[in-house]
Design an enzyme around this catalytic site. Structure first.
Site, PDB file in Angstrom:
ATOM      1  N   LYS A  22      29.113  83.987-122.190  1.00 29.75           N
ATOM      2  CA  LYS A  22      27.716  84.197-122.815  1.00 29.75           C
ATOM      3  C   LYS A  22      26.749  82.919-121.815  1.00 29.75           C
ATOM      4  CE  LYS A  22      27.671  81.729-125.879  1.00 29.75           C
ATOM      5  NZ  LYS A  22      25.583  80.822-126.385  1.00 29.75           N
ATOM      6  N   ASN A  23      26.950  81.730-121.716  1.00 29.26           N
ATOM      7  CA  ASN A  23      26.193  81.544-121.202  1.00 29.26           C
ATOM      8  C   ASN A  23      26.272  81.438-120.011  1.00 29.26           C
ATOM      9  OD1 ASN A  23      26.013  79.338-123.415  1.00 29.26           O
ATOM     10  ND2 ASN A  23      27.542  77.946-123.157  1.00 29.26           N
ATOM     11  N   CYS A 117      21.947  76.052-131.040  1.00 34.60           N
ATOM     12  CA  CYS A 117      22.669  74.983-132.423  1.00 34.60           C
ATOM     13  C   CYS A 117      21.975  73.592-132.701  1.00 34.60           C
ATOM     14  CB  CYS A 117      24.486  75.337-132.375  1.00 34.60           C
ATOM     15  SG  CYS A 117      24.731  76.382-132.451  1.00 34.60           S
ATOM     16  N   ARG A 122      18.687  67.842-128.606  1.00 39.56           N
ATOM     17  CA  ARG A 122      18.664  68.104-126.993  1.00 39.56           C
ATOM     18  C   ARG A 122      17.772  68.043-125.937  1.00 39.56           C
ATOM     19  NH1 ARG A 122      23.035  73.649-128.068  1.00 39.56           N
ATOM     20  NH2 ARG A 122      23.256  73.095-126.020  1.00 39.56           N
ATOM     21  N   ASP A 305      32.208  72.580-125.088  1.00 42.56           N
ATOM     22  CA  ASP A 305      31.774  73.398-126.661  1.00 42.56           C
ATOM     23  C   ASP A 305      33.567  73.961-127.069  1.00 42.56           C
ATOM     24  OD1 ASP A 305      29.819  73.693-126.233  1.00 42.56           O
ATOM     25  OD2 ASP A 305      29.516  75.749-125.325  1.00 42.56           O
ATOM     26  N   ARG A 397      26.865  84.668-132.531  1.00 43.63           N
ATOM     27  CA  ARG A 397      26.168  84.344-131.701  1.00 43.63           C
ATOM     28  C   ARG A 397      26.650  84.434-130.122  1.00 43.63           C
ATOM     29  NH1 ARG A 397      22.410  78.832-131.748  1.00 43.63           N
ATOM     30  NH2 ARG A 397      22.163  80.291-129.455  1.00 43.63           N
TER      31      ARG A 397
HETATM   32  C1  UD1 Z   1      25.123  74.197-121.893  1.00 44.37           C
HETATM   33  C2  UD1 Z   1      26.233  75.338-123.063  1.00 44.37           C
HETATM   34  C3  UD1 Z   1      26.414  74.585-124.228  1.00 44.37           C
HETATM   35  C4  UD1 Z   1      27.887  73.366-123.925  1.00 44.37           C
HETATM   36  C5  UD1 Z   1      26.600  72.355-123.392  1.00 44.37           C
HETATM   37  C6  UD1 Z   1      27.170  71.422-122.499  1.00 44.37           C
HETATM   38  C7  UD1 Z   1      24.477  77.027-122.981  1.00 44.37           C
HETATM   39  C8  UD1 Z   1      23.620  78.315-123.253  1.00 44.37           C
HETATM   40  N1  UD1 Z   1      24.332  75.897-123.403  1.00 44.37           N
HETATM   41  O1  UD1 Z   1      24.242  73.663-122.680  1.00 44.37           O
HETATM   42  O2  UD1 Z   1      27.233  75.508-125.056  1.00 44.37           O
HETATM   43  O3  UD1 Z   1      27.952  72.652-125.028  1.00 44.37           O
HETATM   44  O4  UD1 Z   1      26.415  72.967-121.663  1.00 44.37           O
HETATM   45  O5  UD1 Z   1      28.415  71.969-121.672  1.00 44.37           O
HETATM   46  O6  UD1 Z   1      24.860  77.059-121.386  1.00 44.37           O
HETATM   47  N2  UD1 Z   1      20.382  66.491-121.797  1.00 44.37           N
HETATM   48  C9  UD1 Z   1      18.919  65.807-121.861  1.00 44.37           C
HETATM   49  N3  UD1 Z   1      17.877  65.416-120.716  1.00 44.37           N
HETATM   50  C10 UD1 Z   1      17.772  66.672-120.513  1.00 44.37           C
HETATM   51  C11 UD1 Z   1      18.980  67.944-120.228  1.00 44.37           C
HETATM   52  C12 UD1 Z   1      20.536  67.661-121.067  1.00 44.37           C
HETATM   53  O7  UD1 Z   1      19.302  64.099-121.518  1.00 44.37           O
HETATM   54  O8  UD1 Z   1      17.293  67.224-120.122  1.00 44.37           O
HETATM   55  C13 UD1 Z   1      22.029  65.993-122.100  1.00 44.37           C
HETATM   56  C14 UD1 Z   1      22.219  66.671-123.535  1.00 44.37           C
HETATM   57  O9  UD1 Z   1      21.404  65.643-124.032  1.00 44.37           O
HETATM   58  C15 UD1 Z   1      23.190  66.646-123.730  1.00 44.37           C
HETATM   59  C16 UD1 Z   1      24.203  66.692-121.984  1.00 44.37           C
HETATM   60  O10 UD1 Z   1      22.532  66.230-120.838  1.00 44.37           O
HETATM   61  O11 UD1 Z   1      23.882  65.278-123.489  1.00 44.37           O
HETATM   62  C17 UD1 Z   1      24.177  67.827-122.077  1.00 44.37           C
HETATM   63  O12 UD1 Z   1      23.551  68.688-121.437  1.00 44.37           O
HETATM   64  P1  UD1 Z   1      23.550  70.312-121.281  1.00 44.37           P
HETATM   65  O13 UD1 Z   1      25.409  70.632-120.265  1.00 44.37           O
HETATM   66  O14 UD1 Z   1      22.328  70.271-120.546  1.00 44.37           O
HETATM   67  O15 UD1 Z   1      23.709  71.360-121.740  1.00 44.37           O
HETATM   68  P2  UD1 Z   1      23.107  72.677-122.109  1.00 44.37           P
HETATM   69  O16 UD1 Z   1      22.697  73.113-120.919  1.00 44.37           O
HETATM   70  O17 UD1 Z   1      21.853  72.879-122.864  1.00 44.37           O
END
Ligand code: UD1
Length: 430
Positions: A22-23, A117, A122, A305, A397
């Site tokens: 999915k991701n 979620c 985030r 996850d 989802r």
């Molecule tokens: C993606 C996945 C999610 C998974 C996560 C971590 C998708 C759609 N979702 O989420 O299922 O749990 O990776 O493997 O692919 N962060 C910041 N600033 C930012 C972006 C992120 O501080 O601009 C932090 C977040 O709060 C978190 C960490 O970085 O603590 C990792 O987040 P990130 O890898 O970006 O997760 P997602 O891409 O949102």
């Protein structure tokens, strides 16, 4: 409202086929609009988040032809609008991939801020930092993430925290920027590599995906491609953990075992047998699990996850275990639900201390988010008696035909949407 109703206690046996990731698919669908030629994407998971994103892509003018539930053709040459906003897109986290895709191609995008979620705050500061470094103006107002650039320029970007989303988003924009972009401290998740491979198959020039330094040389145009998405490591892991919890012997097919190494390692630690094949893994469990420690980390560490599913296993393992969540601060919301099924879990800051109990007992529980919902299903499969999981909207989802796949392995689970059908199921399995 739909619910899963589960009669626990049946071990799982047989074979299950895992769908596309999915991701990875979410980012690849967004990236598909970056060319004006037709892109064909196969091994698409038929889940709610994917359908929401496809709808949004269609709304801005792209042509979307769903050849079958797992195959889509997208043509981005008809896009008239770079503003993406509707009540659905606001609910999915991956809406932000449209920012990188549209910015790369049209140098402008306005996209509703992501939802997804509720597993903690985030932020999207790293995405903003990346786009700004490439010369874009970034502004958030009226719930929209607005970004535009006269000229998008390659640059050096250091990500202060490993972020899957920021890595992919910056990579997409940089694929069509002028000159060379270097992303340092990049995420190494399999789906980062899959998106890079997909973009390269469209003519992009991306090297180093899968390591912590990704180098991208921008190109002027991308072209058509046909691409098959990698298997979903989290769906695979969820089934592997379900077998561990219920006991049984299942061949999990259409996986890349390498992507499952952290998951496999933890299963072996708790006492299961895991056999790896080229594109399958076999999990054998006698249902007797041992305690262990686990900490979530960016890939190749143990995936966040899979954290709720892991906690469910440890809840019925002998002894005391700990689960440390190092990625998202609010990812223990399922603990109260699991406690209602008899679990003994104490959460201190980002650590769950779990004292194993011999068995869960069936109860009525709410899925607080996607992966926690899947974890509660596993708990229900292993529990004594009947479990009802509410709010399965979240689970759908990210999991395609979860109840059907589990039923084919011998589980007693049904999706119902009214009390009468629920009672009918209970009578049938009693
Ligand atoms: C993606 C996945 C999610 C998974 C996560 C971590 C998708 C759609 N979702 O989420 O299922 O749990 O990776 O493997 O692919 N962060 C910041 N600033 C930012 C972006 C992120 O501080 O601009 C932090 C977040 O709060 C978190 C960490 O970085 O603590 C990792 O987040 P990130 O890898 O970006 O997760 P997602 O891409 O949102």
């Amino acid at each position: 409202m739909e619910q899963y109703v589960i009669k626990g206690g049946s071990p799982l046996y047989g074979e299950v086929v895992i769908g596309g990731a999915k991701n990875a698919a979410l980012a690849i669908l967004a990236a598909a609009i970056m060319t004006d030629e037709t892109v064909t994407i196969d091994n698409l998971p038929n889940v709610r988040d994917i359908n929401v994103l496809l709808h949004a892509i269609e709304e801005i003018g792209a042509h979307v032809e769903r050849v079958n539930p797992h195959k889509v053709k997208i043509n981005g040459s008809f896009i008239q609008d770079v503003i993406v906003d509707n009540e659905f897109i606001r609910k999915i986290r991956a809406s932000y991939y449209l920012i990188g895709a549209l910015l790369g191609k049209y140098k402008r995008a306005e996209v509703a801020l992501p939802g997804g979620c509720d597993i903690g705050s985030r932020p999207i500061d790293l995405h903003m930092k990346g786009f700004r470094a490439m010369g874009a103006t970034v502004d958030i107002s009226h719930g929209l993430f607005k970004v535009s650039a006269e000229q998008l320029k390659g640059t050096h970007i250091y990500l202060d925290k490993v972020s899957v989303g920021a890595t992919i988003n910056i990579m997409m924009a940089a694929a069509m920027a002028e000159g060379k972009t270097v992303i340092e401290n990049a995420a190494k998740e399999p789906h980062v590599v899959d998106v890079a491979n997909f973009l390269n198959s469209m003519g992009a020039n991306i090297r180093g995906a899968g390591t912590d330094v990704i180098r991208i040389v921008g190109v002027e145009k991308l072209h058509k491609t046909e691409y098959s998405i990698i298997p979903d490591q989290i769906e695979a892991g969820t089934f592997m953990f379900a077998v561990a919890a219920t006991g049984g012997d299942v061949l999990v097919k259409n996986v890349i075992p390498k992507h499952l190494e952290a998951t496999t390692a933890k299963l072996i630690e708790v006492g299961c047998q895991v056999e790896e094949f080229d594109d399958a893994v076999r999990v054998v469990s006698n249902g007797k699990l041992q305690h262990t420690q686990v900490t979530t980390l960016p890939y190749p560490g143990f995936p966040t996850d899979m954290q709720p599913q892991m906690a469910v296993l440890l809840g019925i393992a002998s002894g005391t275990s700990t689960v440390t969540e190092s990625i998202f601060e609010n990812r223990f919301k399922y603990v109260d639900e699991l406690t209602r099924m008899g679990a003994e879990i104490k959460v201190e800051s980002n650590i769950a201390i779990i004292t194993g109990v011999p068995k869960y007992t069936g109860a009525r529980v709410n899925a607080p988010d996607l992966r926690a919902g899947a974890a509660l299903v596993i708990a229900g499969l292993a529990a004594d008696g009947i479990t009802v999981v509410d709010d399965i909207y979240y689970v759908e989802r990210g999991y395609e035909a979860l109840e059907e796949k589990l039923t084919s392995l011998g589980a007693k689970i049904e999706k119902v949407d009214n009390e009468k059908d629920l009672q009918k199921f209970v009578l049938k399995v009693s």
